[in-house]
Scaffold this motif. Structure first.
Motif, PDB file in Angstrom:
ATOM      1  N   CYS A 146       0.817  -1.213   0.000  1.00  0.00           N
ATOM      2  CA  CYS A 146       0.000   0.000   0.000  1.00  0.00           C
ATOM      3  C   CYS A 146       0.852   1.266   0.000  1.00  0.00           C
ATOM      4  O   CYS A 146       0.420   2.304  -0.487  1.00  0.00           O
ATOM      5  N   ASN A 147       2.057   1.181   0.516  1.00  0.00           N
ATOM      6  CA  ASN A 147       2.868   2.382   0.618  1.00  0.00           C
ATOM      7  C   ASN A 147       3.388   2.870  -0.726  1.00  0.00           C
ATOM      8  O   ASN A 147       3.957   3.965  -0.810  1.00  0.00           O
ATOM      9  N   ILE A 148       3.225   2.081  -1.789  1.00  0.00           N
ATOM     10  CA  ILE A 148       3.708   2.543  -3.093  1.00  0.00           C
ATOM     11  C   ILE A 148       2.553   2.932  -4.006  1.00  0.00           C
ATOM     12  O   ILE A 148       2.757   3.217  -5.180  1.00  0.00           O
ATOM     13  N   TRP A 149       1.329   2.950  -3.475  1.00  0.00           N
ATOM     14  CA  TRP A 149       0.176   3.278  -4.316  1.00  0.00           C
ATOM     15  C   TRP A 149       0.281   4.665  -4.925  1.00  0.00           C
ATOM     16  O   TRP A 149       0.034   4.861  -6.106  1.00  0.00           O
ATOM     17  N   THR A 150       0.636   5.636  -4.098  1.00  0.00           N
ATOM     18  CA  THR A 150       0.710   7.008  -4.598  1.00  0.00           C
ATOM     19  C   THR A 150       1.721   7.121  -5.728  1.00  0.00           C
ATOM     20  O   THR A 150       1.458   7.729  -6.773  1.00  0.00           O
ATOM     21  N   ALA A 151       2.879   6.499  -5.526  1.00  0.00           N
ATOM     22  CA  ALA A 151       3.903   6.540  -6.567  1.00  0.00           C
ATOM     23  C   ALA A 151       3.433   5.821  -7.833  1.00  0.00           C
ATOM     24  O   ALA A 151       3.721   6.264  -8.956  1.00  0.00           O
ATOM     25  N   LEU A 152       2.712   4.721  -7.659  1.00  0.00           N
ATOM     26  CA  LEU A 152       2.201   3.974  -8.808  1.00  0.00           C
ATOM     27  C   LEU A 152       1.232   4.825  -9.619  1.00  0.00           C
ATOM     28  O   LEU A 152       1.338   4.920 -10.846  1.00  0.00           O
ATOM     29  N   LEU A 153       0.288   5.463  -8.923  1.00  0.00           N
ATOM     30  CA  LEU A 153      -0.686   6.295  -9.630  1.00  0.00           C
ATOM     31  C   LEU A 153      -0.015   7.488 -10.306  1.00  0.00           C
ATOM     32  O   LEU A 153      -0.360   7.857 -11.427  1.00  0.00           O
ATOM     33  N   GLU A 154       0.945   8.086  -9.614  1.00  0.00           N
ATOM     34  CA  GLU A 154       1.648   9.223 -10.205  1.00  0.00           C
ATOM     35  C   GLU A 154       2.375   8.811 -11.480  1.00  0.00           C
ATOM     36  O   GLU A 154       2.425   9.563 -12.460  1.00  0.00           O
ATOM     37  N   SER A 155       2.928   7.594 -11.487  1.00  0.00           N
ATOM     38  CA  SER A 155       3.640   7.133 -12.683  1.00  0.00           C
ATOM     39  C   SER A 155       2.681   6.938 -13.845  1.00  0.00           C
ATOM     40  O   SER A 155       3.013   7.247 -14.995  1.00  0.00           O
ATOM     41  N   VAL A 156       1.472   6.425 -13.547  1.00  0.00           N
ATOM     42  CA  VAL A 156       0.475   6.245 -14.602  1.00  0.00           C
ATOM     43  C   VAL A 156       0.030   7.603 -15.136  1.00  0.00           C
ATOM     44  O   VAL A 156      -0.059   7.813 -16.357  1.00  0.00           O
ATOM     45  N   PHE A 157      -0.262   8.541 -14.221  1.00  0.00           N
ATOM     46  CA  PHE A 157      -0.709   9.871 -14.642  1.00  0.00           C
ATOM     47  C   PHE A 157       0.385  10.597 -15.443  1.00  0.00           C
ATOM     48  O   PHE A 157       0.089  11.359 -16.370  1.00  0.00           O
ATOM     49  N   ARG A 158       1.645  10.350 -15.071  1.00  0.00           N
ATOM     50  CA  ARG A 158       2.742  11.033 -15.755  1.00  0.00           C
ATOM     51  C   ARG A 158       2.816  10.627 -17.230  1.00  0.00           C
ATOM     52  O   ARG A 158       3.235  11.404 -18.082  1.00  0.00           O
ATOM     53  N   LEU A 159       2.406   9.403 -17.502  1.00  0.00           N
ATOM     54  CA  LEU A 159       2.457   8.909 -18.880  1.00  0.00           C
ATOM     55  C   LEU A 159       1.190   9.213 -19.667  1.00  0.00           C
ATOM     56  O   LEU A 159       1.101   8.882 -20.851  1.00  0.00           O
ATOM     57  N   ALA A 160       0.199   9.816 -19.015  1.00  0.00           N
ATOM     58  CA  ALA A 160      -1.109   9.991 -19.647  1.00  0.00           C
ATOM     59  C   ALA A 160      -1.043  10.835 -20.907  1.00  0.00           C
ATOM     60  O   ALA A 160      -1.830  10.635 -21.835  1.00  0.00           O
ATOM     61  N   GLU A 161      -0.119  11.797 -20.959  1.00  0.00           N
ATOM     62  CA  GLU A 161      -0.049  12.690 -22.112  1.00  0.00           C
ATOM     63  C   GLU A 161       1.047  12.283 -23.091  1.00  0.00           C
ATOM     64  O   GLU A 161       1.417  13.060 -23.955  1.00  0.00           O
ATOM     65  N   ASP A 162       1.562  11.077 -22.936  1.00  0.00           N
ATOM     66  CA  ASP A 162       2.614  10.618 -23.843  1.00  0.00           C
ATOM     67  C   ASP A 162       2.085  10.577 -25.275  1.00  0.00           C
ATOM     68  O   ASP A 162       0.933  10.234 -25.525  1.00  0.00           O
ATOM     69  N   THR A 163       2.933  10.911 -26.227  1.00  0.00           N
ATOM     70  CA  THR A 163       2.493  10.942 -27.620  1.00  0.00           C
ATOM     71  C   THR A 163       2.495   9.561 -28.264  1.00  0.00           C
ATOM     72  O   THR A 163       1.905   9.374 -29.328  1.00  0.00           O
TER      73      THR A 163
END
Length: 690
Positions: free
Chosen positions: A141-158
């Motif tokens: 559970c302690n890595i959930w925030t980092a996991l979601l942030e990584s997904v969101f960071r890639l959301a605008e990838d071309t």
């Protein structure tokens, strides 16, 4: 070294009698594979990853450790190969992630994936789909925030592949851990709404899956209601047929023989003496079935699944309505959008009409056939969820006229959509609704396009089930049309025609027992074409029950053939038991459908069946079938016993003690349908006579 061993073995035809040579060869192969993780060839890297994950838990564990260590390399090919291997292991070796000597592999892997989401080849480092499923464990559970942030960071990838994987990841997270996502849902919904309109169809399809996933959540209405004004038009646009290159098809293709590869496998629905009552209970909101009874009592659910399948298939043929590609080969945006609209209609009901009606009117009145077709599909998709509200507008939508449209695809989808409203249609004045629809469907059954024939025949079968005896005034025209269709149909649609005739018999019953109808139908059905034997026997089973003594002139060859099929199957089964290596296990489907047809004959003919039973081995065969290891065989056998006990008890009397012992042994509700039919057999003439 590997080649040297392999060459010696092949050249000298050496039989390996110990495991030492093989073990050494395999170890050599493993070392060579791991050394190829960074090969310049993408194909070799992909193959290495497959080999690593296919050698059991110990193999992938070592491969995982090597791949994890290699992921820190400065060699781009080695990094990509390592992540590819780890993805495969995560997807295919679930046991490794949960029960392995490797200490907390997810706790090691996910941070590594997150770390490399910033890599320029980010699509190789996004957490894999299977990786998300066990992430909710407390130690992660302690890595959930980092996991979601990584997904969101890639959301605008071309990169389209990255966007596709981001959408897939979010859908899986909604499925597995919706609670963690609630604080981010506004951003997620906005992003996925945008991606559902992505120029790349595959990205849009992955994003569209989210609406199906959210529909299963208890807070679906609360989450999606603010987005309905934007979401519904997007889904409706996604249902428009997309042209795919220069695909050639013929509007008039009824004369073209089918390819055998186009014909799907069929599965027999066995008879249950209590099935109709149980289906009534299900429809009334009673409890569902469990275990073995699922097939017998799940008729309503099966029909819904068939409806969704047809909804998904609609429009996947050529633009002209011709053959087209294999419609079951792929799930696409059109199918996903239609399915999403269907489930949302069941969630929001008539609340959707505010957003749907303007779209329906615009699309259905469009001059463009593909836009009109999408509107008809929309109307069919919401039939179950929005029935009460949308039926008020059906007359003004002029759907019947679409059955005469020049485009076969429009005609076929109209058949399906109208069948979705069959229950409502039969409640309206018949002169205004049922009669016009009936005759339009009969015209389409004889259409010059095979796909329209198929859709019309299936829609007519649905209408038959809803109307039952209301069809009696039209039986003459119906029978003549169905018989004429035998001359026009190719192999695939003949199977559907058999279903339509069998459903007609089930629906109108003894009203079909008129000499003119019998003489038209039976000669067409009594053929020796083994490739159609399975659906033919099902059709004859319904006709035998409906025609009663009217079936008598045709029953002798039918009875003999069924007995022969049962006897042959039992003989093949005995040979298989004696020597399984030399004799394959028999396919029991023909035996089951033969038992069901004999049951229909016994039910229809009554005491007139006595001479046939007396001169055949059917009772001995039935006794063996009643002891079969497969419950579905016993279920059909008990149904036949119950009908024979009513029709010709005197023939059963000498063996009734043996039959009772088998019936008593099956009074076990673990297999509900078998138990029901055993009780039915006991409570029929057997108990009364004894």
């Amino acid at each position: 070294e590997t080649n040297r061993y392999a060459g010696l073995i092949l050249k000298n035809n050496i039989k390996i009698t110990t495991s030492s040579i093989l073990a050494e060869v395999l170890e050599c192969v493993k070392r060579a594979c791991l050394a190829c993780l960074g090969d310049r060839s993408a194909m070799i890297r992909a193959t290495v990853g497959t080999i690593i994950t296919s050698h059991g838990v110990q193999g992938p564990a070592r491969g995982m450790a090597r791949a994890h260590a290699s992921s820190d390399s400065g060699d781009e090919f080695l990094v990509e190969g390592s992540f590819s291997a780890m993805h495969k292991i995560c997807e295919d070796s679930k046991q490794l992630l949960e029960d392995t000597p490797v200490s907390q592999p997810l706790g090691i892997l996910i941070p590594k994936f997150i770390e490399f989401t910033g890599h320029r080849n980010a699509k190789g480092s996004l957490p894999g789909p299977r990786l998300h499923q066990p992430v909710h464990r407390r130690r992660l559970c302690n890595i959930w925030t980092a996991l979601l942030e990584s997904v969101f960071r890639l959301a605008e990838d071309t990169d389209t592949e990255v966007r596709k994987q981001v959408c897939s990841s979010l859908v899986l997270l909604v499925d597995s851990r919706m609670g963690y996502l609630l604080p981010y849902m506004t951003s997620i919904l906005e992003f996925m709404l945008l991606r559902t309109q992505d120029p790349d169809e595959f990205v849009a399809q992955e994003a569209c899956e989210l609406w199906l996933a959210i529909a299963d959540q208890p807070n679906c209405q609360e989450l999606l209601r603010p987005y309905l004004p934007k979401l519904i038009p997007v889904l409706c646009r996604g249902m428009k047929k997309r042209r795919r290159g220069a695909r050639i098809g013929e509007s008039r293709d009824a004369h073209i023989p089918d390819r055998e590869s186009d014909i799907r496998p069929r599965f027999h629905r066995t008879r249950s003496k209590t099935a109709s009552q149980h289906l009534h209970d299900c429809a009334a909101g009673g409890g569902g079935a469990s275990g073995e009874d699922a097939d017998a009592s799940g008729g309503l659910e099966q029909q819904q699944q068939q409806d969704l399948l047809l909804l998904a298939e609609s429009g996947d043929a050529d633009d002209s309505g011709g053959g087209g590609d294999d419609i079951l080969s792929s799930w696409n945006l059109r199918k996903c959008s239609a399915a999403a609209l269907d489930v949302l209609a069941n969630v929001f009901r008539d609340e959707l009409l505010e957003h749907l009606l303007p779209i329906l009117k615009d699309t259905l009145l469009s001059e463009r056939w593909d836009v009109k077709e999408s509107g008809i599909l929309i109307l069919g998709a919401v039939a179950e969820g929005c029935l009460q509200g949308v039926t008020a507008y059906l007359p003004e939508l002029l759907l019947l006229t679409c059955l005469q449209h020049a485009k076969p695809l429009v005609r076929s989808i109209t058949c399906w959509t109208l069948s979705r409203y069959a229950h409502w249609i039969v409640t309206q004045p018949h002169e205004l609704c049922l009669k016009p629809l009936l005759y339009e469907l009969l015209n389409r059954i004889l259409d010059t396009n095979k796909r329209v024939q198929e859709a019309a025949c299936s829609a007519f079968a649905t209408l038959e089930e809803e109307t039952c005896s209301d069809l009696v005034p039209y039986l003459g025209d119906i029978v003549q049309t169905l018989v004429f269709a035998f001359q026009r149909y190719q192999h695939k649609n003949l199977l559907i025609l058999y279903d339509a005739i069998g459903t007609l018999a089930d629906s109108v019953g003894s009203h079909l027992n008129q000499e003119a109808f019998v003489q038209l139908l039976m000669p067409r059905l009594l053929n020796d074409d083994d490739k159609d034997l399975f659906p033919l026997l099902e059709c004859l089973s319904s006709l035998a029950t409906a025609l009663g003594v009217g079936f008598l002139p045709y029953c002798e060859p039918v009875f003999a053939r069924c007995v022969r099929l049962v006897e042959t199957t039992l003989r093949q089964q005995q040979l298989h038991f004696q020597n399984p290596e030399a004799n394959e296990a028999p396919d029991k489907d023909f035996m089951i459908v033969s038992l069901d047809l004999l049951s229909g004959v016994a039910e229809g003919l009554g005491s007139e069946i006595q001479p046939l039973v007396q001169g055949s081995p059917i009772l001995d065969l039935l006794y063996h079938c009643m002891q079969d290891s497969q419950p579905i065989v016993r279920q059909s056998a008990f149904a036949l016993l119950g009908d024979l006990s009513k029709a010709c008890f005197d023939q059963l009397r000498p063996a009734v003690g043996n039959f009772l012992m088998v019936l008593a042994a099956n009074l076990n509700p673990v297999n509900i349908s078998v138990c029901n039919n055993a009780i039915s057999g006991l409570s029929a003439e057997i108990s009364i006579r004894l």
